[in-house]
Design a protein around this motif. Structure first.
Motif, PDB file in Angstrom:
ATOM      1  N   ALA A 113       0.976  -1.169  -0.137  1.00  0.00           N
ATOM      2  CA  ALA A 113       0.147   0.246  -0.135  1.00  0.00           C
ATOM      3  C   ALA A 113       0.856   1.227  -0.011  1.00  0.00           C
ATOM      4  O   ALA A 113       1.928   1.224   0.528  1.00  0.00           O
ATOM      5  N   ASN A 114       0.349   2.292  -0.894  1.00  0.00           N
ATOM      6  CA  ASN A 114       1.213   3.498  -0.478  1.00  0.00           C
ATOM      7  C   ASN A 114       0.356   4.550   0.196  1.00  0.00           C
ATOM      8  O   ASN A 114      -0.862   4.601  -0.060  1.00  0.00           O
ATOM      9  N   SER A 148      -4.452   5.962   2.015  1.00  0.00           N
ATOM     10  CA  SER A 148      -3.601   4.752   1.325  1.00  0.00           C
ATOM     11  C   SER A 148      -4.456   4.906  -0.046  1.00  0.00           C
ATOM     12  O   SER A 148      -5.724   5.070  -0.326  1.00  0.00           O
ATOM     13  N   GLN A 149      -3.637   4.284  -0.905  1.00  0.00           N
ATOM     14  CA  GLN A 149      -4.009   3.920  -2.255  1.00  0.00           C
ATOM     15  C   GLN A 149      -3.213   2.721  -2.635  1.00  0.00           C
ATOM     16  O   GLN A 149      -2.027   2.295  -2.041  1.00  0.00           O
ATOM     17  N   ASP A 150      -3.654   2.128  -3.664  1.00  0.00           N
ATOM     18  CA  ASP A 150      -3.063   0.926  -4.398  1.00  0.00           C
ATOM     19  C   ASP A 150      -3.091   0.123  -3.399  1.00  0.00           C
ATOM     20  O   ASP A 150      -2.085  -1.020  -3.301  1.00  0.00           O
ATOM     21  N   ASP A 151      -3.818  -0.345  -2.369  1.00  0.00           N
ATOM     22  CA  ASP A 151      -3.784  -1.391  -1.370  1.00  0.00           C
ATOM     23  C   ASP A 151      -3.842  -2.738  -2.085  1.00  0.00           C
ATOM     24  O   ASP A 151      -4.833  -3.080  -2.732  1.00  0.00           O
ATOM     25  N   GLN A 152      -3.053  -3.554  -1.657  1.00  0.00           N
ATOM     26  CA  GLN A 152      -3.218  -5.052  -2.027  1.00  0.00           C
ATOM     27  C   GLN A 152      -3.433  -6.025  -0.698  1.00  0.00           C
ATOM     28  O   GLN A 152      -2.324  -6.141   0.118  1.00  0.00           O
ATOM     29  N   GLN A 283     -10.177  -6.142  -0.998  1.00  0.00           N
ATOM     30  CA  GLN A 283      -9.183  -5.388  -1.958  1.00  0.00           C
ATOM     31  C   GLN A 283      -9.689  -3.906  -1.968  1.00  0.00           C
ATOM     32  O   GLN A 283     -10.821  -3.505  -2.454  1.00  0.00           O
ATOM     33  N   PHE A 285      -9.439   0.280  -2.857  1.00  0.00           N
ATOM     34  CA  PHE A 285      -9.075   0.971  -3.786  1.00  0.00           C
ATOM     35  C   PHE A 285      -9.535   2.483  -3.465  1.00  0.00           C
ATOM     36  O   PHE A 285     -10.276   2.774  -2.438  1.00  0.00           O
ATOM     37  N   ASN A 320      -6.445   8.190 -10.752  1.00  0.00           N
ATOM     38  CA  ASN A 320      -6.603   6.674 -10.163  1.00  0.00           C
ATOM     39  C   ASN A 320      -8.194   6.194 -10.126  1.00  0.00           C
ATOM     40  O   ASN A 320      -8.556   5.914  -9.187  1.00  0.00           O
ATOM     41  N   ASN A 322     -10.416   4.017 -11.238  1.00  0.00           N
ATOM     42  CA  ASN A 322     -10.830   2.620 -10.596  1.00  0.00           C
ATOM     43  C   ASN A 322     -12.327   2.554 -11.069  1.00  0.00           C
ATOM     44  O   ASN A 322     -13.082   2.027 -10.372  1.00  0.00           O
TER      45      ASN A 322
END
Length: 388
Positions: A113-114, A148-152, A283, A285, A320, A322
């Motif tokens: 995550a960023n 946060s963004q791009d959470d995996q 997940q 986003f 971003n 999505n």
């Protein structure tokens, strides 16, 4: 929220004559792992699948970097707000144990995550008689917010409390300040089973430039510059039936206000506002947005301690996406209270924005269902501002 109100109330009681402004960059590294360790294993089964071992590990220590703004309130007291980018890194080891053969291990390292962190710190500089040499030690503490963004497979919590200690070394107007900070983030109880580590210790160093906090004047007018922070009070997405689960949204940005006359001002803000959600499988986003309201503000009384009303157009840039396509224009109205003390401008405001309805993110065939996932046209925000 209670902490934020206490800090705001304290600021409104302070005599900030002779204040000074510092701005600069701050960076460092985490001293603790970003993620706890998680293990799972199973023996070979009757279907021919070999035994395996799964390891979910914290990756290398995060590199942290961002900017800071600090307003010196008194000789010993200041308030600092930072914007910090911190990637949370992880590593996954998967080992299989085939019957009659050597084990096979595959390793994957990636950013889970960023995150963007926004600590708001009340700083106490120890009295000079307690300091030794050119370094002046200080203590700091306050609330911290996180997006946060791009959470995996992660959904980092968004609120914490930070405390720290450091020393400021001055070289004329230049200040270098190494600092150790501890942050306790709110516990994460949701799926998936990979929470971030709640206790974080960071080693940071800031390099800042000190300037006079005397107010800037445009020809015949007064200009105030500052920072904003707050939170969204209603959901950001319109279509919860799609399986989207919303998360509390925080926002932060910069503000400029030009006093046109004693009771009228023009304010222009730039606000970073990520819209956070996740699906039922965990997940996450984000739809990123940058809001730019342009507001005429009417003060019911003279500037100094005045309630106000405000209204004007708002513009929005997005990224971003999505699968969403947020509209780019809206109308904003709000009300609040502003207090000025010796150049410091403190404000609290409640704002409502009505955005134009989103368009379809993708082209759609003729006759398709007229309803579709989109962001909420209604936005309600509680904002706190500190300017000079």
């Amino acid at each position: 929220m209670r902490t934020a109100w206490l800090v705001l109330a304290l600021l409104m009681t302070l005599d900030v004559s002779g204040q000074r402004l510092y701005w600069g960059v701050i960076g460092g590294t985490g001293l603790t792992p970003d993620l706890p360790t998680y293990f799972a294993s199973a023996p070979a089964d009757a279907y021919g699948n070999p035994a395996y071992r799964f390891e979910h590990l914290s990756g290398s220590h995060s590199f942290i970097f961002g900017g800071l703004l600090e307003v010196q309130l008194t000789g010993n007291l200041a308030i600092e707000t930072d914007i910090l980018h911190r990637p949370l890194r992880t590593a996954i080891n998967f080992t299989t144990f085939p019957a009659g053969g050597p084990s096979v291990t595959t390793t994957e390292k990636f950013v889970a995550a960023n995150t963007w962190e926004f600590p708001v710190m009340l700083k106490w500089n120890l009295p000079s008689q307690l300091a030794r040499g050119p370094a002046r030690p200080f203590l700091e503490g306050g609330p911290a917010f996180r997006t946060s963004q791009d959470d995996q497979a992660l959904l980092p919590s968004q609120f914490g409390v930070t405390a720290g200690a450091g020393a400021a070394i001055h070289f004329g107007k230049l200040r270098v300040a190494p600092t150790i900070r501890y942050t306790r983030w709110q516990k994460e109880t949701h799926f998936p089973p990979y929470p971030t580590r709640a206790d974080q210790v960071e080693l940071l160093t800031s390099v800042a430039w000190g300037t006079s906090a005397d107010p800037i004047h445009a020809p015949g007018h007064r200009l105030s510059l500052g920072v904003l922070g707050g939170l969204s009070l209603i959901g950001e997405f319109y279509y919860p039936a799609s399986g989207v689960r919303e998360r509390i949204g925080y926002l932060a940005g910069a503000s400029g206000q030009l006093e046109l006359r004693r009771d009228l001002a023009l304010e222009v803000d730039g606000v970073y506002k990520p819209l956070h959600s996740s699906f039922s499988q965990g997940q996450g986003f984000s739809v990123l947005s940058w809001d730019f309201p342009v507001l005429a503000k009417y003060h019911v009384a003279k500037l100094g301690r005045a309630p106000f009303v405000e209204a004007g157009p708002s513009f929005r840039a997005t990224g971003n996406l999505n699968g969403y396509d947020p509209s780019h224009f809206g109308v904003t109205a709000g009300a609040g209270l502003e207090t000025r003390k010796y150049g410091a401008l403190l404000s609290t405001a409640l704002r409502y924005t009505r955005w134009v309805k989103d368009g379809f993110a993708y082209s759609r065939p003729s006759g398709s269902q007229p309803d579709y996932p989109r962001t909420n046209v209604n936005a309600l925000e509680l904002l706190f501002g500190v300017g000079y």
